[in-house]
Design an enzyme around this catalytic site. Structure first.
Site, mmCIF file in Angstrom:
data_model
loop_
_atom_site.group_PDB
_atom_site.id
_atom_site.type_symbol
_atom_site.label_atom_id
_atom_site.label_comp_id
_atom_site.label_asym_id
_atom_site.label_seq_id
_atom_site.Cartn_x
_atom_site.Cartn_y
_atom_site.Cartn_z
ATOM 1 N N GLU A 115 -106.919 -15.058 -29.091
ATOM 2 C CA GLU A 115 -106.728 -16.619 -28.440
ATOM 3 C C GLU A 115 -108.038 -17.274 -28.162
ATOM 4 O O GLU A 115 -108.849 -16.422 -27.911
ATOM 5 C CB GLU A 115 -105.459 -16.711 -27.577
ATOM 6 N N HIS A 234 -102.102 -28.920 -24.000
ATOM 7 C CA HIS A 234 -102.270 -27.881 -25.100
ATOM 8 C C HIS A 234 -102.669 -28.686 -26.456
ATOM 9 O O HIS A 234 -102.184 -29.731 -26.776
ATOM 10 C CB HIS A 234 -100.981 -27.015 -25.405
ATOM 11 N N ARG A 280 -109.578 -24.339 -24.564
ATOM 12 C CA ARG A 280 -108.660 -25.145 -24.969
ATOM 13 C C ARG A 280 -108.749 -26.635 -24.566
ATOM 14 O O ARG A 280 -108.556 -27.481 -25.192
ATOM 15 C CB ARG A 280 -107.246 -24.532 -24.187
ATOM 16 N N HIS A 339 -99.455 -29.050 -20.604
ATOM 17 C CA HIS A 339 -98.787 -27.571 -20.921
ATOM 18 C C HIS A 339 -98.746 -26.672 -19.894
ATOM 19 O O HIS A 339 -97.862 -25.877 -19.841
ATOM 20 C CB HIS A 339 -99.604 -27.230 -22.131
ATOM 21 N N ARG A 374 -107.457 -23.025 -17.670
ATOM 22 C CA ARG A 374 -106.644 -21.630 -17.720
ATOM 23 C C ARG A 374 -107.067 -20.715 -18.955
ATOM 24 O O ARG A 374 -107.000 -21.510 -19.926
ATOM 25 C CB ARG A 374 -105.448 -21.604 -17.719
HETATM 26 C C1 SIN Z 1 -99.826 -20.560 -26.930
HETATM 27 O O1 SIN Z 1 -99.264 -19.646 -27.430
HETATM 28 O O2 SIN Z 1 -100.745 -21.109 -27.550
HETATM 29 C C2 SIN Z 1 -99.839 -20.706 -25.453
HETATM 30 C C3 SIN Z 1 -100.270 -19.496 -24.781
HETATM 31 C C4 SIN Z 1 -100.625 -20.052 -23.446
HETATM 32 O O3 SIN Z 1 -100.174 -21.253 -22.944
HETATM 33 O O4 SIN Z 1 -101.275 -18.922 -22.538
#
Ligand code: SIN
Length: 521
Positions: A115, A234, A280, A339, A374
């Site tokens: 991620e 998000h 993010r 989010h 975060r």
């Molecule tokens: C996601 O799956 O994109 C969200 C994961 C997160 O918010 O930590």
């Protein structure tokens, strides 16, 4: 007010932190305040990505901590980052023992997703995008089988019961009937684990009940709130007109999915060396800018996943199907949506809030782990680590003696929030306290929040929402810089060096709000 006395520990909430803490407290008696049936309506159950943890031989907790600190943009408490990342592995092993069916390779290793802003593929997952739901299901089964845990489904906390700065219990209402009269439930200790604030925004990925009420009720009782201005948006909530907006997990971009717009441009490449896997906040602002410019941003999974998205990411596939989108042949329209709240009730390293006998874990807390932004999949991890820390701290003051379950029945007499006022509050937050902010908009928001509050004083639940909204907007107004997820177009620069965490009481925030209201009149 009707009062019920018990020696149980009161846990407000029913998400990951609440369930895990209840299990860690056993055999000490616990009563959980759960607005819905367990597993329904908690943000944790909706988490798609998974839990970040350095599980691979070539990865390390130190590298995970370094990524956490870097993503947090000068605001992360390094000691907290060390503590949480060091403990991550033990919690994944514990969740595995408790029955979570994490995805495994043929060799039996954990399958790790990549991620954004992680220097390693470091997120343990379940059936692609089912991590939250499956971890919750495993814990719920354990909770149901644990005799020391009583679950009061269909109840919600609207206030703390405080005497001389010591929290003695909570004020409850029926969650199914907001016209029910409140009653006081007094217990041996109170742990707040009731989620964040995403639903205070009109565009959100959070379940409908998560509207900042738990942070608000603690703030109304005098608890210190930290880092309230830092709300994470998000980048890839699906823009399909649903409220809440379904999430298209970041793991899809980890697989190689790309972001494009209605001109066919892949816009992230020009903005950041990591393109779609930039931090993010960077991706969220880029998506927001595309939406504002009318260029309809989209997540394109066709080349990397094709038909496989339908079996490998079932939650995303189901949301697409519901909205007539076939992601194997067309891109998914996306928007930036509220989010995760990095800010919350300020806690110390034992999970204690500033009020005596009150502990907090999960998204409602602000431990210092997330800073201004975060790191992906650190949310569930923080909930696990601090749930156990809180349980250990509470256990020092609560005996293991058996206690009979309590019986709670509600009478008539409460006032539910006015749905129109809630809708106006949420739209105000999205319009003026959203991805990009400035003083004019934040002051407009504060005046609107004050007016809505003045017209709706009878609903305590609504006052909890306006309290949190006020704290977010005031903290955002006070921070005259852009840092992490907090972006001011009137203060685009970041102050040099380590940032200062914000700490506010509701009393201070209300004084600022009232000054702003006076300036306008
Ligand atoms: C996601 O799956 O994109 C969200 C994961 C997160 O918010 O930590």
């Amino acid at each position: 007010m009707k009062t019920i006395e018990t020696s149980q520990v009161i846990i407000v909430g029913a998400g990951l932190g609440a369930l895990y803490a209840a299990l860690k407290l056993a055999p000490r008696p616990v009563v959980m305040i759960s607005p819905e049936r367990l597993g329904k309506g908690a943000s944790s159950a909706w988490a798609q990505g998974g839990v970040a943890a350095a599980m691979h031989m070539s990865d390390s907790a130190e590298s995970h901590a370094a990524d956490t600190i870097k993503a947090g943009d000068g605001m992360v408490d390094a000691d907290v980052a060390d503590l949480v990342t060091q403990e991550a592995r033990a919690h994944i092993l514990n969740l595995t023992e408790l029955g979570t069916p994490f995805d495994r390779t043929e060799n039996g290793d954990y399958v790790m997703s990549r991620e954004a802003a992680h220097s390693f593929a470091r997120v343990v997952r379940v059936k692609g995008d089912q991590a939250g739901a499956e971890i919750m299901a495993a814990l719920i089964e354990r909770v149901r089988a644990t005799p020391s845990i009583q679950v009061l489904e269909g109840t919600m906390a609207i206030d703390l019961d405080v005497t001389d700065c010591r929290v003695g219990g909570v004020v409850l209402q029926s969650a199914d009937d907001a016209r029910s009269a409140p009653l006081i439930l007094r217990g041996s200790a109170v742990l707040l684990a009731g989620g964040g604030s995403g639903g205070l925004y009109a565009l959100t990925t959070n379940p409908p009940r998560i509207r900042g009420q738990v942070i608000g009720l603690a703030a109304r009782a005098g608890a210190v709130i930290a880092d309230a201005e830092f709300v994470q948006f998000h980048p890839t909530a699906m823009d399909v007109g649903e409220d809440p907006a379904p999430l298209a997990t970041e793991a899809l971009r980890g697989e190689g999915a790309i972001l494009t717009n209605n001109r066919g441009e892949r816009f992230m490449q020009a903005l950041h060396p990591d393109a779609e896997l930039a931090p993010r906040d960077v991706v969220a602002r880029a998506i927001f800018a595309q939406s504002q410019a009318g260029r309809r941003p989209m997540l394109d999974t066709r080349e990397v996943l094709g038909e496989a998205i339908k079996t490998q990411y079932p939650a995303v596939a189901e949301a697409c199907a519901r909205n007539g989108i076939d992601p194997a042949i067309e891109p998914i329209p996306v928007a930036a949506a509220a989010h995760y709240h990095m800010g919350g009730i300020a806690t110390d390293t034992e999970g204690r809030a500033s009020l005596d006998n009150l502990w907090v874990c999960g998204e409602a807390s602000s431990t210092g782990l997330h800073g201004a932004n975060r790191l992906a999949s650190n949310g569930l991890l923080e909930a696990l680590v601090f749930a156990r820390i809180c349980a250990q701290s509470i256990a020092k003051s609560v005996p293991e003696t058996a206690v009979s379950p309590i019986d709670v029945t509600f009478e008539d007499g409460g006032t539910p929030p006015d749905p129109d006022a809630v809708a106006q509050l949420r739209q105000t937050m999205t319009t003026h306290v959203g991805v990009v902010r400035n003083a004019t908009g934040l002051k407009t928001a504060l005046r609107t929040i004050a007016a809505l509050e003045a017209a709706n004083t009878a609903s305590v639940s609504f006052l909890n929402m306006t309290a949190t909204a006020t704290l977010i907007a005031v903290a955002a107004l006070n921070r005259e810089e852009s840092r992490g997820a907090h972006c001011r177009d009137d203060f685009p620069n970041t102050f040099q060096g380590q940032g200062q965490r914000s700490r506010l009481t509701l009393k201070d925030a209300l004084a600022i709000r009232s000054q702003i209201c006076k300036e306008a009149s």
